[in-house]
Motif scaffolding. Structure first.
Motif, mmCIF file in Angstrom:
data_model
loop_
_atom_site.group_PDB
_atom_site.id
_atom_site.type_symbol
_atom_site.label_atom_id
_atom_site.label_comp_id
_atom_site.label_asym_id
_atom_site.label_seq_id
_atom_site.Cartn_x
_atom_site.Cartn_y
_atom_site.Cartn_z
ATOM 1 N N UNK A 19 1.086 -1.257 0.025
ATOM 2 C CA UNK A 19 -0.205 -0.301 0.225
ATOM 3 C C UNK A 19 0.793 1.210 -0.272
ATOM 4 N N UNK A 20 2.055 1.164 0.822
ATOM 5 C CA UNK A 20 2.902 2.318 0.886
ATOM 6 C C UNK A 20 3.521 2.572 -0.728
ATOM 7 N N UNK A 21 3.907 1.369 -0.955
ATOM 8 C CA UNK A 21 4.576 1.868 -2.133
ATOM 9 C C UNK A 21 3.470 1.794 -3.762
ATOM 10 N N UNK A 22 2.688 2.470 -3.773
ATOM 11 C CA UNK A 22 2.011 2.146 -4.589
ATOM 12 C C UNK A 22 1.220 3.329 -4.359
ATOM 13 N N UNK A 23 1.469 4.460 -3.076
ATOM 14 C CA UNK A 23 1.027 5.336 -2.418
ATOM 15 C C UNK A 23 -0.527 4.996 -2.299
ATOM 16 N N UNK A 24 -1.375 4.219 -1.675
ATOM 17 C CA UNK A 24 -2.538 3.900 -0.901
ATOM 18 C C UNK A 24 -3.270 3.780 -2.503
ATOM 19 N N UNK A 25 -2.200 3.137 -3.388
ATOM 20 C CA UNK A 25 -3.020 2.605 -5.005
ATOM 21 C C UNK A 25 -3.608 4.041 -5.782
ATOM 22 N N UNK A 26 -2.878 4.509 -5.554
ATOM 23 C CA UNK A 26 -3.509 5.932 -6.141
ATOM 24 C C UNK A 26 -3.176 6.030 -8.102
ATOM 25 N N UNK A 27 -4.323 6.443 -7.972
ATOM 26 C CA UNK A 27 -4.631 6.291 -9.692
ATOM 27 C C UNK A 27 -3.942 6.597 -10.818
ATOM 28 N N UNK A 28 -3.348 7.600 -10.492
ATOM 29 C CA UNK A 28 -1.982 7.894 -11.055
ATOM 30 C C UNK A 28 -1.048 6.656 -11.046
ATOM 31 N N UNK A 29 -0.554 5.491 -10.497
ATOM 32 C CA UNK A 29 0.102 4.484 -10.122
ATOM 33 C C UNK A 29 -0.213 4.373 -10.886
ATOM 34 N N UNK A 30 -1.515 3.523 -11.230
ATOM 35 C CA UNK A 30 -2.489 2.206 -12.177
ATOM 36 C C UNK A 30 -1.627 2.601 -13.465
#
Length: 693
Positions: free
Chosen positions: A388-399
């Motif tokens: 969760x931390x590595x994905x920025x809380x599964x942020x849409x910008x990381x999709x």
């Protein structure tokens, strides 16, 4: 003179307009006959025919009969025609009589035949391959003659709808195997010629017919000739290894010989049954030991080692075409299996598992609790908090993308490491990921996306993969912008070959076989060197099979329900990916004209037409490809996207064919470098702003 010209010119224009107005042939018929003419090498003996345009009905083309504006009959028998019949015959929807017999036509009989025939005669040519399955839909067919060709393989069970067929001639070919059970549905059949083939088994299915003429001479039929068939007026049965023993009662099915009308007692029958069971068990043990040490189980069939082949068997490889679109006679020749050097990928197949249980193809490939052909990978167990931390809380910008059972996010770590995390949506699951989870998804192959970790916590199930910097093949082909660089032909073939090897690994190396069920360009990831890595492997058992899984354009025709998926369905989807590489088009594109929206429907009929193929090639290639390699690539596609699953190749065959494409490309590149070495320096400045991968 000027006065004469001033009078002739309007007259000529008026005459041309009048001819155009009187042209009465439907345009689809004209187009189909144009393609047919070109495919037959534009024969001069066909008076009136043209390679483009024209009016077959109005201009009385040789062998053409019309009714109104539609072509209804094509009779070109005995004219010494060569080449093939083209790919557009299905447009001739009003043709009921089609006779191309006694010519020199070759190659496979086109799948695309006129669909509403009642008379079809292709006898006396040099056609190879099998009987096209499209004939099974010709419900008005009354006469079918494919005799005196070079047809081979087994007959499909394709005759159930041919209720009007009265005469069938398949004689003088190389057709093998048992007679299909659907022969029994040919209720109108009066004349049947099967002589001089390689048919085996019994002819009992023919007892359901009211035949007046039957010729089964010179085959490998066994058993007895049923009494009912002995009453056929014209019967020829010589040259078969019929049983010399007494026929069973009724003489309609093979069974134990009984010398008189009184059968054995119940006690005798019980003793015989017990003896047979004991014998069968002993034989089973012996056969099992022999198989486990010297045979392989691939795609639902046993493949024996060379020393087990009692006969000199052969097979016909994928056929390439020369620049004229004709089969290459050297490459289409039969190959002796005993002298064949099999590729290393086939040598890796594992022996038949110890369990004697029988599976059909779907059951065999869909099991969750399976043992893979490689040792389990050592992967890390990530915590959900960490991901969760590595994905920025599964942020849409990381999709990065969205698949059938979840979304994929980019995970960034402080040490610079980047991973791809698939967050699985449990509401889309068909099964549970908790049981034998790692055993299912842990596959190791250079062209399969490498699993490096996982997370299974209450309400959370995630998979962690290596991150591929060039994204998916779909993005690279279809979402490019003005700054992107097109893929070279050599790179496209290499991507296809690598992906084919990954699918071959799933189908023919893993034990048991694994159906991917989600092969599409979005699931082919490209690393820094543009090497392909197939993702979502091993996940098929966990989600419902629907037509939405793959997206429009990828699903094979048979994939209408979950149980319909087979290994050959994967082959079809892979063929669509190859079409994307060839054309640069999406599998489905609503922005295209309606006939071009579904890629397979638009492209498949043109894959054996050299001129059309050059027009289909991705404009981004700028014509920089070896024509031979392009043609071979198209041949493989055509086989992969065949409508009938049984006629699609194994992935090992696809791999071999693509290796040849690669070899052709490298050879052409070497020749090109040699010829252009003197001019390369001057050309380089012209192309400085147009780079290729």
């Amino acid at each position: 003179m000027a006065r004469i010209l001033s009078w002739l010119l309007p007259s000529f224009l008026l005459s041309s307009l009048l001819c155009a107005a009187l042209a009465k042939t439907d345009q689809p018929d004209v187009s189909a006959l144009n393609v047919m003419y070109r495919s037959m090498n534009s024969p001069s003996q066909l008076s009136g025919w043209q390679s483009s345009g024209g009016d077959p009905c109005g201009q009385s083309w040789q062998g053409i009969e019309c009714s109104g504006s539609s072509v209804t009959e094509i009779n070109l028998s005995g004219l010494g025609l060569s080449g093939s019949m083209g790919y557009q015959l299905s447009s001739l929807t009003s043709v009921t009589h089609f006779d191309m017999s006694k010519n020199n036509l070759q190659g496979d009989i086109p799948y695309q035949l006129p669909p509403n025939l009642n008379y079809l005669n292709l006898a006396g040519n040099a056609f190879t391959g099998g009987v096209p399955y499209s004939i099974s839909q010709m419900t008005d067919l009354e006469y079918l003659n494919l005799a005196q060709n070079q047809l081979s393989g087994q007959l499909s069970d394709m005759f159930g709808k041919l209720q009007k067929l009265s005469e069938l001639d398949l004689s003088v070919n190389r057709i093998s195997g048992n007679l299909p059970q659907s022969f029994g549905s040919l209720s109108s059949l009066k004349t049947l010629h099967l002589e001089n083939n390689q048919f085996t088994g019994s002819i009992n299915v023919l007892t359901k017919l009211s035949l007046e003429e039957l010729d089964v001479q010179n085959n490998q039929f066994s058993g007895w000739i049923p009494n009912k068939l002995k009453k056929v007026k014209e019967l020829k049965t010589g040259g078969n290894p019929w049983s010399s023993k007494n026929a069973p009662p009724g003489n309609t099915t093979e069974g134990n010989v009984r010398e008189n009308g009184s059968g054995p007692s119940g006690a005798v029958i019980a003793v015989i049954v017990i003896a047979l069971l004991v014998t069968a068990m002993v034989v089973l043990v012996l056969v099992k030991r022999r198989i486990s040490s010297s045979s392989k189980y691939v795609d639902g069939k046993f493949h024996y080692s060379d020393d087990q082949l009692s006969q000199n068997r052969s097979f016909t490889p994928l056929v390439s075409h020369d620049l004229k679109g004709e089969p290459n006679p050297v490459e289409s020749a039969s190959i002796d299996l005993k002298s064949l050097q099999l590729p290393s990928s086939i040598a890796l197949k594992h022996s038949l598992p110890e369990s004697p249980k029988s599976f059909n193809e779907n059951e065999f490939a869909n099991g969750i609790n399976v043992k893979r052909s490689t040792e389990p990978l050592v992967v890390r167990n990530y915590s959900f908090t960490d991901l969760q931390a590595a994905t920025g809380s599964f942020n849409s910008s990381r999709l990065l993308g969205e698949g059938s059972i979840g979304r994929v996010y980019k995970a960034k770590y402080a040490d610079g490491k980047i991973l791809a995390v698939k967050k699985i949506d449990s509401t889309e699951l068909f099964g549970s990921l908790s049981k034998d989870f790692m055993e299912v998804v842990s596959l190791h192959h250079p062209n399969i996306a490498e699993l490096v970790g996982y997370c299974v916590e209450p309400g959370q199930q995630l998979l962690v993969y290596e991150f591929q910097r060039n994204g998916s093949l779909y993005d690279f082909l279809h979402l490019s912008d003005e700054y992107s660089r097109p893929l070279t032909w050599d790179t496209r073939v290499r991507i296809a070959l690598g992906t084919a090897r990954a699918v071959e690994f799933l189908h023919e190396v893993c034990s048991p076989s694994t159906i991917h069920k989600n092969i599409k360009s979005a699931n082919i990831l490209l690393d820094a060197e543009l090497n392909p890595h197939l993702s979502d492997c091993g996940l098929a058992a966990f989600y419902q099979d629907t037509s939405e899984n793959l997206g429009p354009g990828y699903n094979a025709p048979e994939c209408t329900k979950r149980t319909a998926y087979t290994l050959k369905s994967d082959v079809y989807s892979f063929g669509v990916v190859m079409l994307e590489l060839l054309t640069g088009r999406k599998p489905y594109d609503s922005s295209k004209p309606r006939p071009e929206q579904i890629l397979v429907r638009w492209a498949a009929p043109q894959l054996h037409d050299i001129d059309a193929l050059a027009q289909m090639a991705d404009p981004g290639l700028r014509g920089l490809y070896p024509p031979k390699s392009l043609s071979r690539f198209a041949d493989v596609i055509a086989l992969c996207v065949r409508p009938e699953p049984e006629f699609r190749p194994l992935m090992s065959e696809v791999v071999q064919a693509l290796v040849q494409c690669t070899q052709r490309t490298r050879m052409s590149n070497r020749i090109g470098r040699t010829l252009s070495s003197a001019s390369r320096r001057s050309d380089r400045s012209d192309d400085s702003d147009y780079h290729y991968y």
